[in-house]
Design a protein around this motif. Structure first.
Motif, mmCIF file in Angstrom:
data_model
loop_
_atom_site.group_PDB
_atom_site.id
_atom_site.type_symbol
_atom_site.label_atom_id
_atom_site.label_comp_id
_atom_site.label_asym_id
_atom_site.label_seq_id
_atom_site.Cartn_x
_atom_site.Cartn_y
_atom_site.Cartn_z
ATOM 1 N N ILE A 135 0.837 -1.202 0.000
ATOM 2 C CA ILE A 135 0.000 0.000 0.000
ATOM 3 C C ILE A 135 0.874 1.256 0.000
ATOM 4 O O ILE A 135 0.606 2.213 -0.731
ATOM 5 C CB ILE A 135 -0.966 -0.023 1.192
ATOM 6 N N LEU A 137 -8.456 8.411 -3.277
ATOM 7 C CA LEU A 137 -8.724 7.058 -2.805
ATOM 8 C C LEU A 137 -10.154 6.704 -3.184
ATOM 9 O O LEU A 137 -11.101 7.370 -2.759
ATOM 10 C CB LEU A 137 -8.532 6.963 -1.287
ATOM 11 N N ILE A 165 -13.064 3.782 -3.101
ATOM 12 C CA ILE A 165 -13.487 2.538 -2.457
ATOM 13 C C ILE A 165 -14.807 2.126 -3.088
ATOM 14 O O ILE A 165 -15.807 2.845 -2.990
ATOM 15 C CB ILE A 165 -13.629 2.710 -0.937
ATOM 16 N N LYS A 219 -9.469 0.739 -4.011
ATOM 17 C CA LYS A 219 -9.708 -0.439 -3.177
ATOM 18 C C LYS A 219 -11.035 -1.054 -3.622
ATOM 19 O O LYS A 219 -12.103 -0.546 -3.317
ATOM 20 C CB LYS A 219 -9.776 -0.071 -1.703
ATOM 21 N N CYS A 227 -5.470 -1.860 -4.807
ATOM 22 C CA CYS A 227 -5.056 -2.447 -3.527
ATOM 23 C C CYS A 227 -6.202 -3.274 -2.950
ATOM 24 O O CYS A 227 -7.183 -2.740 -2.419
ATOM 25 C CB CYS A 227 -4.665 -1.355 -2.534
ATOM 26 N N HIS A 228 -6.084 -4.587 -3.084
ATOM 27 C CA HIS A 228 -7.022 -5.532 -2.475
ATOM 28 C C HIS A 228 -6.489 -5.836 -1.083
ATOM 29 O O HIS A 228 -5.511 -6.566 -0.922
ATOM 30 C CB HIS A 228 -7.096 -6.798 -3.336
ATOM 31 N N CYS A 229 -7.113 -5.227 -0.068
ATOM 32 C CA CYS A 229 -6.498 -5.260 1.262
ATOM 33 C C CYS A 229 -7.549 -5.402 2.354
ATOM 34 O O CYS A 229 -8.760 -5.362 2.104
ATOM 35 C CB CYS A 229 -5.687 -3.987 1.494
ATOM 36 N N VAL A 280 -9.647 -4.471 5.921
ATOM 37 C CA VAL A 280 -10.352 -3.269 6.376
ATOM 38 C C VAL A 280 -9.431 -2.346 7.178
ATOM 39 O O VAL A 280 -9.428 -1.129 6.960
ATOM 40 C CB VAL A 280 -11.611 -3.652 7.177
ATOM 41 N N ALA A 338 -7.324 -0.452 4.828
ATOM 42 C CA ALA A 338 -8.142 0.513 4.088
ATOM 43 C C ALA A 338 -8.454 1.728 4.944
ATOM 44 O O ALA A 338 -8.413 2.873 4.470
ATOM 45 C CB ALA A 338 -9.433 -0.150 3.617
ATOM 46 N N GLU A 339 -8.749 1.508 6.213
ATOM 47 C CA GLU A 339 -8.998 2.633 7.125
ATOM 48 C C GLU A 339 -7.754 3.500 7.260
ATOM 49 O O GLU A 339 -7.843 4.731 7.362
ATOM 50 C CB GLU A 339 -9.441 2.120 8.494
ATOM 51 N N MET A 385 -5.644 4.077 4.931
ATOM 52 C CA MET A 385 -5.600 4.939 3.752
ATOM 53 C C MET A 385 -6.601 6.078 3.860
ATOM 54 O O MET A 385 -6.316 7.209 3.441
ATOM 55 C CB MET A 385 -5.876 4.106 2.492
ATOM 56 N N PHE A 408 -16.443 7.038 -1.889
ATOM 57 C CA PHE A 408 -16.889 5.728 -1.402
ATOM 58 C C PHE A 408 -18.309 5.456 -1.863
ATOM 59 O O PHE A 408 -19.172 6.340 -1.814
ATOM 60 C CB PHE A 408 -16.840 5.700 0.128
#
Length: 486
Positions: A28, A159, A161, A188, A217-219, A221, A224-225, A227, A238
């Motif tokens: 990331i 970013l 989502i 994401k 980025c497959h990551c 939670v 992701a938070e 980021m 989002f």
């Protein structure tokens, strides 16, 4: 050391669709740094270059149309007909973004609108101002010596989502306008549907997008938070549930936030409506793809005088829906995204029946497949009325006055989109004034959306607007330049 990957599962049969590499904290960090570096390239690219990249991406998606459709159907459980429709919309979305990239421009801001401002601006140190009455025409003409030019500039790295239900087109509602405006993106994707995003990244690479301008980025939670909180991002956009969306807003800090959240779409069927059209569209809007649309039909309100006739048509059309494997041709309703979601939906149905609702059509759940269901005699306080069910379930109730119908439709904490079937244009204008939704469809259902229209909600349904030009405004900022040319 072998990189970890996730097996992506078909929600209908549990088969593995493919493997997706998992991004760890180091991955990331590298993606963010690459995206920031790419922004310095993107922000300087001429409009025609950005437009050409988007147009080439559209051509490449079109050339791989079947591959995209089958990937969407497999990982999202979306029937092939709808998966193909999503690909077609995505091609339009990319082409429209290319057009908007070419047409994006600033505007002149007139600065000679007010005499009082002129006199104030010409006041000297002794407090003596130039009076308009003392000026001849030539002097007055000098008042136009200043011109204001407002231009929009890209804001940085964004970013994005994305949700599972439109793993290509809702991703492009974020990525395409970001690129058109000159930003870079870290994407994401939804954990259930990352393979489509991986394909899209390949397409943009082949279309000539600068390295790092679209990172995937497959990551987890927590990562992701991290980021969302990272101040190196200029914006987070989002699409998903209201609960998660408002949490994102609370932790995002000073960056821009755009939220496209949930709804429990209502449709009003007046006594003068075309009942066949209304019933057909309500089934399409409430049942197809298992009802997994944020703008899907959930609550139907029909005038008492036509209730019996409409109910008969609606139930017949719901019973006619073909339920089964989304990879087979002709299927209308496949699985919802996973079995836990199916259990929740069935639980809400059973709870409503226990509280006094009646099931007009439905059936037992089978794994992740929920049978298309119509409930009646539902009331406020039931989850199927108050919450977003995100399943193939609609409620059907009667009203006696149009004002009563609008009031009930508006009695929701959500306000995404709604629909009205009527031939009385006065009712349409009355409703748009009194019903707090981001979009109101006349003689259609809440599910209607064309990808260039402004899209977003009121109340808990979100903030900001999608639709290419409107998203580009969200993803840019205005700079004003004032020139005194005399």
């Amino acid at each position: 050391m072998t990189k970890k990957s996730d097996s992506i599962i078909n929600p209908f049969n549990g088969q593995i669709v493919g493997e997706m590499p998992v991004s760890d904290a180091d991955d990331i960090e590298l993606s963010i740094v690459r995206a920031q570096k790419a922004f310095q390239v993107m922000r300087k690219l001429p409009r025609f270059v950005r437009a050409d990249i988007l147009m080439k991406a559209a051509e490449l998606v079109a050339s791989r149309r079947d591959e995209f459709a089958r990937t969407i159907a497999a990982e999202a459980g979306k029937p092939l007909y709808d998966a193909r429709g999503e690909v077609a919309r995505s091609i339009f979305n990319l082409k429209n973004a290319a057009q908007e990239a070419r047409h994006s421009a600033g505007e002149e801001i007139p600065l000679d609108l007010d005499a009082g401002v002129f006199e104030y601006q010409t006041t000297d140190a002794r407090g003596v101002s130039t009076k308009l009455a003392d000026l001849d025409h030539n002097a007055l003409a000098q008042m136009r010596r200043r011109v204001g030019i407002a231009r929009r500039f890209p804001i940085g790295t964004i970013l994005a989502i994305a949700p599972f239900n439109f793993p290509l087109n809702l991703v492009l509602h974020k990525v395409a306008p970001a690129i058109a405006a000159g930003n870079s993106v870290v994407l994401k994707p939804a954990p259930q549907t990352p393979l489509t995003s991986k394909l899209l990244q390949e397409v943009f690479r082949d279309a000539g997008l600068p390295d790092g301008a679209l990172e995937v980025c497959h990551c987890s939670v927590p990562l992701a938070e991290g980021m969302v909180k990272d101040e190196r991002f200029a914006m987070v956009t989002f699409t998903g549930s209201a609960k998660v969306g408002w949490h994102i807003k609370s932790i995002a800090g000073r960056k821009k936030v755009a939220l496209e959240l949930g709804g429990n779409g209502a449709v009003i069927v007046a006594e003068d409506a075309d009942l066949d059209l209304a019933a057909t569209r309500c089934v399409r809007g409430g049942m197809v793809y298992g009802g997994q649309y944020c703008i899907g039909v959930q609550r139907i309100l029909v005038h008492a005088s036509v209730r019996e006739a409409f109910e008969k048509k609606l139930v017949e059309k719901v019973r006619a829906c073909r339920v089964g494997n989304p990879m087979e041709e002709g299927i209308d309703v496949g699985p919802v995204i996973d079995e836990n979601s199916a259990k929740r939906i069935q639980g809400w149905i059973d709870e409503a029946v226990a509280q006094g609702a009646r099931e007009l059509v439905g059936g037992p759940r089978a794994g992740a497949v929920v049978q298309p269901t119509v409930l009646t005699d539902t009331v406020k306080g039931m989850k199927v009325e108050d919450e977003e069910i995100f399943g193939p379930v609609v409620t059907l109730n009667s009203f006696r006055t149009f004002e009563e119908a609008v009031e009930r439709a508006n009695d929701s904490r959500y306000g995404l989109q709604g629909g009205i079937f009527t031939n009385d244009i006065r009712r349409a204008f009355q409703a748009v004034e009194d019903w707090d939704v981001g979009g109101l469809m006349i003689n259609d259902v809440s599910i209607y959306r064309i990808d260039n229209m402004p899209f977003g909600g009121w109340k808990e349904s979100g903030v900001g607007r999608e639709g290419t030009r409107y998203a580009m405004d969200e993803m840019s900022e205005i700079k004003l330049m004032v020139i005194n040319y005399v």
